[in-house]
Design a protein around this motif. Sequence first.
Motif, short mmCIF file in Angstrom:
data_model
loop_
_atom_site.label_atom_id
_atom_site.label_comp_id
_atom_site.label_asym_id
_atom_site.label_seq_id
_atom_site.Cartn_x
_atom_site.Cartn_y
_atom_site.Cartn_z
N VAL A 105 0.88 -1.17 0.00
CA VAL A 105 0.00 0.00 0.00
C VAL A 105 0.91 1.22 0.00
N THR A 107 0.44 4.39 1.04
CA THR A 107 0.45 5.32 2.18
C THR A 107 0.35 4.51 3.47
N ILE A 109 -0.84 2.79 6.74
CA ILE A 109 -2.15 2.41 7.27
C ILE A 109 -1.94 1.70 8.61
N TYR A 111 -1.90 -1.56 10.42
CA TYR A 111 -1.76 -2.97 10.07
C TYR A 111 -1.37 -3.72 11.33
N HIS B 98 5.65 2.70 10.81
CA HIS B 98 4.61 3.71 10.56
C HIS B 98 4.69 4.22 9.12
N HIS B 99 5.15 3.35 8.21
CA HIS B 99 5.30 3.73 6.81
C HIS B 99 4.34 2.96 5.90
N ALA B 100 4.33 3.37 4.65
CA ALA B 100 3.66 2.58 3.63
C ALA B 100 4.23 1.16 3.68
N LEU B 101 3.51 0.23 3.09
CA LEU B 101 3.82 -1.17 3.33
C LEU B 101 4.07 -1.87 2.01
N TYR B 111 3.29 -8.15 13.01
CA TYR B 111 3.45 -6.94 12.21
C TYR B 111 2.55 -5.87 12.79
N ARG B 112 3.16 -4.78 13.22
CA ARG B 112 2.34 -3.72 13.78
C ARG B 112 2.75 -2.38 13.21
N ALA B 113 1.86 -1.79 12.46
CA ALA B 113 2.10 -0.47 11.89
C ALA B 113 0.89 0.39 12.15
N GLU B 114 1.13 1.65 12.41
CA GLU B 114 0.01 2.58 12.56
C GLU B 114 0.33 3.86 11.79
N PRO B 115 -0.70 4.50 11.25
CA PRO B 115 -0.47 5.72 10.46
C PRO B 115 -0.25 6.92 11.37
N LYS B 125 2.70 2.65 22.91
CA LYS B 125 1.48 1.87 23.14
C LYS B 125 1.79 0.41 23.44
N LYS B 296 7.31 11.20 3.57
CA LYS B 296 6.34 10.10 3.58
C LYS B 296 4.98 10.51 3.07
#
Lengths: 308, 308
Positions: A105, A107, A109, A111, B98-101, B111-115, B125, B296
């Motif tokens: 993706v 941008t 998100i 995940y 915290h980036h595009a994937l 896998y942990r990502a947040e915008p 967190k 970004k």
Amino acid sequence: MSINKTLVFGHKNPDTDTIMSSIVMANLENQLGNSAKAVRLGNINKETEYVLNYLNIEAPELVSALEDGQNVILVDHNEATQSADNIANANVQKVVDHHALNFSVSTPIYYRAEPVGCTATVLYKMYKEHDVEITKNIATMMLSAIISDTLLFKSPTCTAEDKAIAEKLAKIAEVDCGIYGTDLLKAGTDLSDYTPEQIINIDSKLFEKDGKKFKIAQINTADLDSVFKNKVYFEAAINDEIKKDNLDLYMFAATDIINSNSKVITLGNDSKVVEKAYGVTLDDNTALLENVVSRKKQMLPKILENLD
Amino acid sequence: MSINKTLVFGHKNPDTDTIMSSIVMANLENQLGNSAKAVRLGNINKETEYVLNYLNIEAPELVSALEDGQNVILVDHNEATQSADNIANANVQKVVDHHALNFSVSTPIYYRAEPVGCTATVLYKMYKEHDVEITKNIATMMLSAIISDTLLFKSPTCTAEDKAIAEKLAKIAEVDCGIYGTDLLKAGTDLSDYTPEQIINIDSKLFEKDGKKFKIAQINTADLDSVFKNKVYFEAAINDEIKKDNLDLYMFAATDIINSNSKVITLGNDSKVVEKAYGVTLDDNTALLENVVSRKKQMLPKILENLD
């Protein structure tokens, strides 16, 4: 349907985790002030129907296509091949999953995936993190998903966390895990209403690797013989699928939930990969895979490794 | 180095978030009983050096290559092009980002990502979720990462969550966000010790799309003129990189952290994409991009959209 209201759904050929996690995630979003609605991409199976009846709730609405720009949240899957047809034109806001990852993706998100037995286990932690109440109904849905995905804790995909959370949920749901779980799994083995074409599609997933396309389908049963008496009909249905979808391999696994084995039918130009992957010899397109019950942990990686 | 001890690292050309989040994540793993060690894939920049000196701690060990099968945790990145050279042969256990994937793995992982604006915001967190103590040092590291990535909350990547968590961290760190943050960012604008070749590589990231390769490099400055008086040297260095790495585009952005603009130098066969992306006219390979500060959110997506 407004493209601003976020649709929450799991994979095609939905199983109990996909349906329950869609409802549970949509509820979490709504509790947090984000307008969301659970939908589904396919028919409800018998096991899931058992939960819906038990709770006396409706199945999520069936959605066949998404509008361009539709806001969506994916649960229990991430690969485009398993998602809505025009997922590429949707706006994926979040993913909550517990599978291998093949996703892109442009941008950032939200995940969140964890290597646990069930999406609902991850969702339980998200409810806790946001301090959102887990009602009796929500607990029953989460518990049903965990029992289904872990075959009542017997699958190698089941982690200590899945089991511990299931036990907490069983208390809130006011059910006995063993009794409720056995009834639930048994309901899923009832194939009496299905044609062979339908049976191979109850829970089939499409995968791709280096230009090769293959499907792994799985059903649960308490009686392998009664399934395999229809072998020739399954083979005809599988060969139709192979032709229709240009598949290199189709593996249909009937998983014996009592003895924790799977008997497979494999067809397609790459069907021999199963021999290499499991050290078995195919006998008239079938083989018994001892102690193999998990597509995610024991089927897909072996096929991916040995497919060339 | 044992391949069983998990190495935690961020992207090449590490910035403050990458270094701090590596240390903070390794600490979390160790607190949870998993043996982990923070390492880095490149030189420490002046801004990061400021934090290390402030806390009187050593930089993580520099690692140039990974052994096959090395257990690793990725923070602040996920794309292979930005990771260790033989990341494809490593065993990625977790990703916190915290980036595009753009990521693929054949077995389920964490896998942990947040915008959000910063990896450290996600890590905060995770500390809370696991009830692990955030010490004064850890808080200072997390806070420094957030200030750096959000340009002291002025970047459009900064979310309400980044700011709220930064304020909590400032209390634990016993610093005034404004004073500490300004000193930190100012330290990062000191380019006096660097050659032009080094400046364009302080924070450059490689991206790929449909066979095209491009780099976006970024530095912070409080004085655009003093940077651009060396324009011809930067151009020579950029052209060398283009030749060496077969790039279709190189965009070097000097971001004015006082006025929140970026002045760019763009070279390569696809340099005109910048005109299309921002509605500007390149003047001798340069353009001022008003209100553009985030690679970004305001650079990468625009380039990806307009590159054909």
